[in-house]
Design a protein around this motif. Structure first.
Motif, PDB file in Angstrom:
ATOM      1  N   UNK A  25      45.057  50.122  44.212  1.00 25.90           N
ATOM      2  CA  UNK A  25      46.153  50.622  43.259  1.00 25.90           C
ATOM      3  C   UNK A  25      45.667  50.356  41.897  1.00 25.90           C
ATOM      4  N   UNK A  26      46.534  50.801  40.994  1.00 23.80           N
ATOM      5  CA  UNK A  26      46.024  50.383  39.266  1.00 23.80           C
ATOM      6  C   UNK A  26      47.494  49.714  38.916  1.00 23.80           C
ATOM      7  N   UNK A  27      47.025  48.882  37.896  1.00 22.36           N
ATOM      8  CA  UNK A  27      48.155  48.368  37.120  1.00 22.36           C
ATOM      9  C   UNK A  27      49.398  47.740  37.965  1.00 22.36           C
ATOM     10  N   UNK A  28      50.487  48.215  37.884  1.00 24.16           N
ATOM     11  CA  UNK A  28      51.602  47.700  38.775  1.00 24.16           C
ATOM     12  C   UNK A  28      51.231  48.125  40.198  1.00 24.16           C
ATOM     13  N   UNK A  29      50.619  49.052  40.543  1.00 24.15           N
ATOM     14  CA  UNK A  29      50.027  49.392  41.824  1.00 24.15           C
ATOM     15  C   UNK A  29      49.164  48.264  42.433  1.00 24.15           C
ATOM     16  N   UNK A  30      48.403  48.028  41.353  1.00 21.77           N
ATOM     17  CA  UNK A  30      47.172  46.883  42.016  1.00 21.77           C
ATOM     18  C   UNK A  30      48.096  45.400  42.276  1.00 21.77           C
TER      19      UNK A  30
ATOM     20  N   UNK B 106      42.656  54.921  52.986  1.00 26.05           N
ATOM     21  CA  UNK B 106      43.049  54.136  51.870  1.00 26.05           C
ATOM     22  C   UNK B 106      44.524  54.430  51.559  1.00 26.05           C
ATOM     23  N   UNK B 107      45.232  53.226  51.656  1.00 28.55           N
ATOM     24  CA  UNK B 107      46.628  53.219  51.404  1.00 28.55           C
ATOM     25  C   UNK B 107      46.750  52.853  49.785  1.00 28.55           C
ATOM     26  N   UNK B 108      47.219  53.644  48.920  1.00 30.47           N
ATOM     27  CA  UNK B 108      47.307  53.759  47.496  1.00 30.47           C
ATOM     28  C   UNK B 108      48.619  53.436  46.965  1.00 30.47           C
ATOM     29  N   UNK B 109      48.606  52.697  46.089  1.00 24.66           N
ATOM     30  CA  UNK B 109      49.980  52.370  45.420  1.00 24.66           C
ATOM     31  C   UNK B 109      49.822  52.663  43.779  1.00 24.66           C
ATOM     32  N   UNK B 110      50.562  53.596  43.254  1.00 24.64           N
ATOM     33  CA  UNK B 110      50.335  53.983  41.799  1.00 24.64           C
ATOM     34  C   UNK B 110      50.991  53.149  40.750  1.00 24.64           C
ATOM     35  N   UNK B 111      50.490  53.055  39.561  1.00 28.99           N
ATOM     36  CA  UNK B 111      50.848  52.362  38.755  1.00 28.99           C
ATOM     37  C   UNK B 111      51.999  52.925  37.834  1.00 28.99           C
ATOM     38  N   UNK B 112      52.480  52.422  36.715  1.00 27.85           N
ATOM     39  CA  UNK B 112      53.377  52.791  35.921  1.00 27.85           C
ATOM     40  C   UNK B 112      54.641  51.639  35.494  1.00 27.85           C
TER      41      UNK B 112
END
Length: 325
Positions: A161-166, A75-81
């Motif tokens: 990712x979530x939010x901006x990460x998504x 899993x390559x994950x990108x955080x939100x914010x």
């Protein structure tokens, strides 16, 4: 620095303040925790430097290995914010990735892309793409990171990712769909949790939604992407007029997760419906909605039953199962 003596340039509430001397004071999600071994769930993490010149780095997570001969999905994950706060190293994302890695039994790389306004978009995309290519370089036994070479099954690579990460995960999947993009692995699936998409014209419940949230979102993209501030830029509005077809998405499976009380909910549904109808290479797209919850609720109320259900949903997706929330 002593912010009491520095002259304030502007404030982007509630995220950050900027001072005329160039200092940026972030107001939320500023704590950091070191990588560690969590004995309760048997997940180990460490930090790696990916691009020395830009200092792009990542936190890598390894679950307990019941069978050292079996390689695991990645899993390559990108955080939100909102492209301007948070990191893989703050306690919120560290806790979340620990939990997801334990439940899903995957290796994870949580990417620390550079943040606006010091590094305006598209730098977040450029850093994330460079990180993804660095990760993919390990697929044939090359690259410096032992955990990736020894424990990852590169036929099972997922982005999330979530939010901006998504938003970043979507844009990385679009780049991966370009045959000239140069990515040496195939992306199997992409999970978009409460994706940050927006547009110049309101859709669905946005017209009657919380005016403060609408004002915030109308200001956010021009703030983080001043070079192309239009809300119909395909990077922020992937289903807008002039955006490339989602049929170019470079993966085989997509899971969209939305929350009933999230002002971004209808954008997630529109993305799902557009992808489902666009003739996307016989790809498989599913959507799940959490009732009674708002944006990124699972990060800030991680022990509630619905957060647990969302993590189980993501874990099932990473293991090629399809439960409903």
């Amino acid at each position: 620095m002593d912010t009491n003596k520095a002259e304030l340039d502007y404030e982007f509430s509630p995220l950050l303040r900027a001072y005329k001397n160039g200092h940026i004071e972030r107001l939320v999600d500023t704590d950091t925790v070191p990588p560690s071994f969590d004995p309760q769930i048997n997940v180990t993490s460490k930090d790696v430097l990916i691009i020395p010149d830009s200092k792009v780095s990542a936190r890598v997570y390894l679950p307990k290995l019941a069978n050292t001969n079996k390689k695991l999905p990645l899993l390559v994950y990108f955080h939100g914010g909102g492209f301007c706060i948070s990191s893989p190293f703050d306690s919120t994302y560290h806790r979340f990735l620990n939990s997801l890695v334990s439940r899903a039994n995957v290796v994870a790389v949580s990417v620390d892309y550079r943040l606006a306004p010091e590094h305006p978009v598209p730098i977040a995309y450029e850093d994330s793409w460079a990180a993804l290519k660095w990760i993919a370089s390990h697929s044939e036994g090359h690259g410096p990171e032992t955990w990736l070479k020894e424990f990852v099954d590169f036929s099972k690579v997922f982005l999330a990712g979530d939010s901006a990460g998504a938003n970043i995960a979507h844009n990385m999947a679009m780049l991966a769909g370009d045959p000239n993009g140069g990515l040496s692995v195939i992306i199997l699936g992409v999970a978009l949790v409460h994706p940050y998409f927006w547009g110049s014209e309101p859709i669905g419940s946005e017209a009657t939604g919380d005016p403060e949230w609408k004002d915030f979102l109308n200001r956010l993209w021009p703030f983080v992407c001043p070079s192309v501030p239009n809300h119909d830029n395909p990077q922020i509005n992937p289903v807008g007029a002039g955006a490339p077809s989602l049929s170019r998405l470079g993966c085989k499976k997509v899971r969209v997760c939305v929350a009933q009380k999230d002002i971004l909910r209808d954008r997630g549904w529109l993305y799902y419906e557009t992808l489902r109808k666009c003739g996307w290479n016989n790809g498989d797209v599913e959507i799940t909605e959490t009732e009674g919850e708002g944006h990124d609720f699972h990060l800030y109320n991680p022990t509630c039953e619905k957060a647990n259900n969302l993590i189980e949903c993501l874990a099932a997706f990473l293991n090629l199962e399809s439960p409903a929330l």
